[in-house]
Motif scaffolding. Structure first.
Motif, short mmCIF file in Angstrom:
data_model
loop_
_atom_site.label_atom_id
_atom_site.label_comp_id
_atom_site.label_asym_id
_atom_site.label_seq_id
_atom_site.Cartn_x
_atom_site.Cartn_y
_atom_site.Cartn_z
N SER A 32 13.76 -32.61 23.35
CA SER A 32 13.53 -30.56 22.56
C SER A 32 12.21 -30.32 22.94
O SER A 32 12.17 -29.02 23.35
N LEU A 33 10.99 -30.86 22.81
CA LEU A 33 10.30 -30.30 23.20
C LEU A 33 9.82 -30.50 24.84
O LEU A 33 9.73 -29.04 25.35
N ALA A 34 10.86 -30.62 25.60
CA ALA A 34 10.59 -30.83 26.98
C ALA A 34 12.04 -29.18 27.30
O ALA A 34 11.13 -28.54 27.88
N ALA A 35 12.63 -29.11 26.45
CA ALA A 35 13.83 -27.53 27.05
C ALA A 35 13.02 -26.34 26.51
O ALA A 35 12.59 -25.34 26.77
N ALA A 36 11.65 -26.66 25.35
CA ALA A 36 11.27 -25.44 24.77
C ALA A 36 10.18 -25.19 25.23
O ALA A 36 9.76 -23.74 25.46
N ASP A 88 12.27 -32.87 36.65
CA ASP A 88 12.14 -32.78 35.84
C ASP A 88 11.80 -32.02 34.28
O ASP A 88 11.19 -32.65 33.14
N ALA A 89 12.62 -31.45 33.90
CA ALA A 89 12.86 -30.25 33.10
C ALA A 89 13.34 -31.62 31.70
O ALA A 89 12.80 -31.15 30.49
N GLY A 90 13.97 -32.77 31.78
CA GLY A 90 14.12 -33.82 30.75
C GLY A 90 13.07 -34.64 30.46
O GLY A 90 12.76 -34.93 29.35
N THR A 91 11.55 -34.36 31.22
CA THR A 91 10.01 -35.05 30.86
C THR A 91 9.49 -34.40 29.32
O THR A 91 9.27 -33.48 30.17
N ALA A 92 9.28 -35.25 28.27
CA ALA A 92 7.91 -34.56 27.72
C ALA A 92 7.19 -34.67 28.03
O ALA A 92 6.66 -34.76 29.65
N ALA A 93 6.13 -33.83 27.54
CA ALA A 93 4.88 -33.01 27.82
C ALA A 93 4.24 -34.27 28.00
O ALA A 93 4.08 -34.95 26.82
N ARG A 94 2.75 -34.24 28.59
CA ARG A 94 1.79 -35.19 29.06
C ARG A 94 0.80 -34.66 28.29
O ARG A 94 0.14 -33.10 28.95
N PRO A 95 -0.03 -35.10 27.42
CA PRO A 95 -0.86 -34.84 26.90
C PRO A 95 -2.11 -34.78 28.43
O PRO A 95 -2.43 -35.35 28.67
N GLY A 96 -3.13 -33.99 28.33
CA GLY A 96 -4.33 -33.47 29.95
C GLY A 96 -5.04 -31.66 29.36
O GLY A 96 -5.03 -31.29 28.56
N ARG A 97 -5.23 -31.94 30.34
CA ARG A 97 -6.57 -30.96 30.97
C ARG A 97 -6.34 -29.63 31.28
O ARG A 97 -6.88 -28.79 31.79
N HIS A 98 -5.36 -29.87 32.44
CA HIS A 98 -4.55 -28.73 32.90
C HIS A 98 -2.82 -28.45 33.14
O HIS A 98 -2.14 -29.03 32.28
N TYR A 99 -2.74 -27.71 33.67
CA TYR A 99 -1.09 -26.77 33.89
C TYR A 99 -1.10 -26.85 35.66
O TYR A 99 -1.82 -26.54 35.92
N SER A 100 -0.28 -26.85 36.31
CA SER A 100 -0.10 -26.92 37.43
C SER A 100 1.25 -26.20 37.41
O SER A 100 2.46 -26.67 36.50
#
Length: 259
Positions: free
Chosen positions: A138-142, A246-258
């Protein structure tokens, strides 16, 4: 119970599920009969080992640890998380299950006996697996649907965690819906397994109802712990899913977005 009739009923129902999913061209129709086959094998093995396990608290602990490991593997696969996250995820599942169980046995609601430890622990670990899988997906979709809003917050100087907060809350709320609805509709829409099993085992209905309430409350508490911990671990992603592969991949913690 006639074993032959059980085999026939299960086979027919598995074939029916496969046929419907295949006709509708849903994802992986063979998963349903395979799931039934695995359930048959696993329940058979479980029936063979439970006699010894139920008599020894140490073996109950080992059995629950195996369950946590298996649940971790399922969540990693469903949420498409990297395997290096396995230790942290296993820790989340373990803590989420241990906290409500500690409350149950510390208050004396249930006697600290191997059979109760295994019964409550098995149900709660299973629920944490479901909640965690839903949370990751759900987080990946959101993050996909809320991409513009998140990037807008980032443009205004918000941290990744703050920018993704709305998506995290949406995913957490979605993940808690099944266990919440199960609790709300118990006795009206559903007859829960723990209650029915206790009654069939000869327990008075009121005693069975008390056991079921303990199980439901434990599931809700464990689910809340899961979404809180996973929201913290996954709530500051390095990049947003693009809505493609990669839409089904959950978010990963880190420092930047791309993008």
């Amino acid at each position: 119970m006639d074993p032959v009739a059980v085999v026939v009923a299960v086979s027919v129902l598995a074939a029916l599920a496969f046929a419907i999913v295949a006709v509708l061209r849903l994802e992986s129709p063979w998963l349903q009969p395979i799931a039934i086959g695995r359930a048959v094998l696993q329940l058979g093995l479980l029936s063979l080992v439970l006699t010894g396990v139920l008599a020894d608290g140490v073996w109950v602990g080992v059995f629950l640890a195996v369950m946590v490991g298996a649940a971790t593997a399922v969540v990693l696969r469903r949420a498409r998380l990297p395997w290096r996250d396995a230790p942290r995820l296993a820790g989340v599942l373990l803590v989420a299950a241990a906290v409500p169980m500690t409350v149950v046995f510390a208050t004396g609601a249930l006697p600290l006996e191997p059979r109760y430890l295994l019964a409550v622990g098995g149900i709660v670990v299973g629920s944490t697996m479901t909640v965690s899988s839903l949370m990751g997906r759900s987080l990946a979709a959101a993050l996909v649907t809320g991409r513009d809003e998140i990037e807008g917050w980032l443009a205004l100087g918000a941290t990744p965690r703050t920018a993704a907060l709305r998506a995290v809350r949406t995913a957490a709320s979605t993940a808690l819906i099944p266990s919440t609805d199960q609790t709300r509709t118990t006795g009206i829409v559903t007859l829960p397994g723990a209650f029915v099993g206790a009654v069939f085992a000869g327990s008075p209905p009121l005693e069975a109802a008390g056991f079921q309430l303990i199980v439901l409350a434990s599931i809700l508490a464990a689910g809340a712990i899961c979404v809180a911990a996973l929201g913290w671990l996954l709530g500051a992603p390095t990049q947003l899913p693009d809505g493609g592969a990669d839409a089904g991949t959950a978010a990963r913690p880190g420092r930047h977005y791309s993008k």
